[in-house]
Design an enzyme around this catalytic site. Structure first.
Site: not given
Ligand SMILES: [Zn+2]
Length: 271
Positions: A2-3
């Site tokens: 997840p960014e």
């Protein structure tokens, strides 16, 4: 992984719903990257005031202390009205009067950590070295340029390092540098003021677009209701090696920087 945009989309998905909720109980499953640092039952009776984000950390401000959450490599959060029995990879439940916040994390590099406040040693260790927030109104172009001037590494590496500006992961770094017309290998210290201004705007643009579209595209991403936030990013360069540039038709190239692949157009990104 997840960014920042996925973390922000996650935050937006439950922040309003959990605000004001009273914690009823906490269930801790298998060990995560870091221990909770408080007895789970000691959280019962506290109130969740709001949910903030700093870099890729979600900060749940309680009426007494705060919880820092990180999604690690494979974590996702859901906010459930009526939580079913936890599955094999559900390692943390925050049961509140408004619903249950559940962390699913197959690889268990994520974490939920309690801190008395942001000055507590563990909170300082996790949050202290983070750079400017690219989506905040306070993300200042001159401060950004000043941060770059002090760095001799390649601009792509400096963006990824996160100590000048947070949240510019591998996809977003390649895309922002393309938008700004900057060669990824250029030393950060050599970027002119006008180009730093363009890069500042490009970083904001790519991250804001990703948030608007519900997160990045390159992996399956479930938002807090379990609905897919998966969408096709119209990448200009990322993942397009060997294909024609959408602007000038020059073949997109890929190189290795550190352990990561960088994509760029040698014609549009000359400097
Ligand atoms: Zn081009």
């Amino acid at each position: 992984m997840p960014e920042l945009p996925e973390v922000e989309v996650t935050r937006l998905g439950f922040a309003d719903r959990i605000a004001g909720a009273l914690i009823q109980s906490v269930r801790v499953g298998k060990a995560l990257r870091w221990a909770l640092a408080i007895a789970p039952e000691a959280l019962a009776g506290r109130t969740v005031l709001r949910v903030r984000r700093r870099g890729k950390y979600l900060l749940l401000d309680l009426d007494d202390g705060l919880l820092l959450m990180h999604l690690g490599m494979s974590g996702s959060l859901r906010f459930l009205d009526a939580a079913p029995a936890p599955g094999a990879h559900d390692h943390f439940d925050l049961v509140t009067t408004h619903g249950t916040l559940r962390l699913n994390d197959p690889r268990r590099f994520g974490a939920v950590v309690f801190a008395a406040d942001e000055d507590a040693p563990l909170a300082r260790k996790l949050l202290g070295r983070l750079g400017m927030e690219p989506l905040d109104a306070g993300f200042d172009p001159d401060a950004f340029h000043a941060g770059l001037r002090g760095r001799n590494a390649a601009i792509k590496q400096v963006l990824l390092a996160g100590d000048v500006v947070v949240g510019v992961g591998n996809i977003y770094a390649s895309e922002a540098l393309f938008l700004a017309g900057i060669r990824p290998t250029l030393k950060a210290s050599r970027i002119s003021r006008p180009r730093a201004m363009r890069l500042h705007a490009a970083v904001q643009d790519v991250l804001a677009r990703a948030v608007r579209r519900g997160g990045s595209t390159l992996r399956d991403f479930a938002d807090v209701d379990g609905q897919s936030g998966y969408f096709q990013l119209e990448a200009s360069v990322y993942g397009r090696a060997g294909q024609p540039c959408r602007v000038c038709a020059t073949t997109i190239r890929q190189i290795r920087q550190g352990q990561r692949t960088t994509y760029f157009c040698s014609n549009c990104q000359k400097y």
